[in-house]
Design an enzyme around this catalytic site. Structure first.
Site, PDB file in Angstrom:
ATOM      1  N   SER A  54     -18.387  18.981 -25.616  1.00  0.00           N
ATOM      2  CA  SER A  54     -18.696  20.366 -25.961  1.00  0.00           C
ATOM      3  C   SER A  54     -18.754  20.491 -27.475  1.00  0.00           C
ATOM      4  O   SER A  54     -18.094  19.729 -28.203  1.00  0.00           O
ATOM      5  CB  SER A  54     -17.607  21.301 -25.422  1.00  0.00           C
ATOM      6  OG  SER A  54     -17.760  22.611 -25.937  1.00  0.00           O
ATOM      7  N   TYR A  67      -8.805  23.932 -24.488  1.00  0.00           N
ATOM      8  CA  TYR A  67     -10.152  23.383 -24.338  1.00  0.00           C
ATOM      9  C   TYR A  67     -10.552  22.533 -25.549  1.00  0.00           C
ATOM     10  O   TYR A  67     -11.131  21.459 -25.401  1.00  0.00           O
ATOM     11  CB  TYR A  67     -11.147  24.532 -24.160  1.00  0.00           C
ATOM     12  CG  TYR A  67     -12.493  24.109 -23.630  1.00  0.00           C
ATOM     13  CD1 TYR A  67     -12.684  23.835 -22.281  1.00  0.00           C
ATOM     14  CD2 TYR A  67     -13.595  24.004 -24.481  1.00  0.00           C
ATOM     15  CE1 TYR A  67     -13.920  23.472 -21.790  1.00  0.00           C
ATOM     16  CE2 TYR A  67     -14.837  23.636 -23.996  1.00  0.00           C
ATOM     17  CZ  TYR A  67     -14.998  23.372 -22.648  1.00  0.00           C
ATOM     18  OH  TYR A  67     -16.232  23.000 -22.174  1.00  0.00           O
TER      19      TYR A  67
END
Length: 272
Positions: A161, A175
């Protein structure tokens, strides 16, 4: 010189996609099956697995599935072994499974969100995000390498990501370190496995309309915040990632390993 068709040929390849029941994983499974690969999808959600398998079969693709939680290391090893036994080898692995970490310590409007504060975080939530988003990738690469070494190489494509490379206050705190760890793991294992003919690369998406963030992006404020970052005025659709996935799985990327491909509509150029 090989033709374009030969450069991107994945026909007959044995492919595993973790988290392939929906979102980017489903897109990976679709593009590989559409181009003649034999695909096995791992996912924890049986309904999404069934829907994806049915859709790919209806389109003429070769696909089957296994219900597997990527944080279950014994189940992952058994799942990889089952694919190798069925197809005789494992050529391509998309280590894609991941989960949302929830809201961050700021709202999209810039206000403090007490539920996302580090001192309010639930330890079990932290552990689950790390177990799936980081340790699940480790387990995927480990089992892929175990099989690919036996057959002279392969491709491992990891979904990371842009959150690994920037600070995201509106995204749940676990995350970012999970994805940053994934980026380092990709580089390190690319260094280790290159001599065995195993290429390890990384796709780093920006905001995409998938189940991992689909709930949040239905919220107008959240969606507007992410759309405002894009240079082309929209968030990504899973269809947008298919070309890159095929490239990394095919002979076209034969001189590429340890690389990280950002696919974010230019969002990182605008993020302060």
């Amino acid at each position: 010189m090989p033709s374009v068709q030969e450069m991107f040929d994945v026909s007959g390849k044995s492919v595993i996609v973790t988290g392939g029941g929906s979102g980017l994983g489903r897109a990976y499974a679709e593009v590989m099956a559409d181009n003649g690969a034999n695909v096995c999808i791992f996912d924890i959600d049986e309904q999404r697995l069934a829907e994806t398998v049915d859709a790919i079969k209806a389109a003429g693709g070769s696909v089957w599935s296994q219900k597997v939680d990527v944080s279950d290391r014994a189940a992952m090893a058994a799942g990889f072994d089952a694919v190798a036994e069925k197809h005789g080898r494992i050529d391509v692995v998309f280590a894609n499974a991941g989960i949302d970490a929830g809201p961050g310590f700021l709202t999209p409007e810039g206000d403090r969100n007490p539920d996302g504060a580090i001192d309010a975080m639930d330890d079990e939530h932290w552990d689950r995000v790390i177990a799936v988003n980081l340790s699940g990738v480790y387990t995927s690469i480990k089992n892929a390498a175990r099989h690919m070494k036996k057959t002279g190489g392969g491709r491992i494509i990891v979904t990371s990501s842009v959150a690994a490379q920037i600070n995201e206050a509106i995204v749940g705190t676990p995350y970012m370190p999970a994805k940053a760890g994934v980026d380092h793991l990709v580089r390190n294992t690319a260094m280790e496995l290159g001599m065995f003919g195993i290429h390890v690369n990384c796709i780093s998406p920006g905001p995409f309309m998938t189940n991992i963030a689909g709930g949040r992006l239905k919220n107008p404020a959240d969606r507007a915040a992410f759309e405002a970052q894009s240079l082309i005025g929209r968030i990504g659709d899973p269809e947008d990632v298919k070309g890159l996935a095929l490239y990394l799985a095919s002979p076209a990327s034969s001189y590429v390993t340890g690389a990280q491909f950002v696919i974010d509509g230019g969002s990182m150029l605008r993020i302060a």
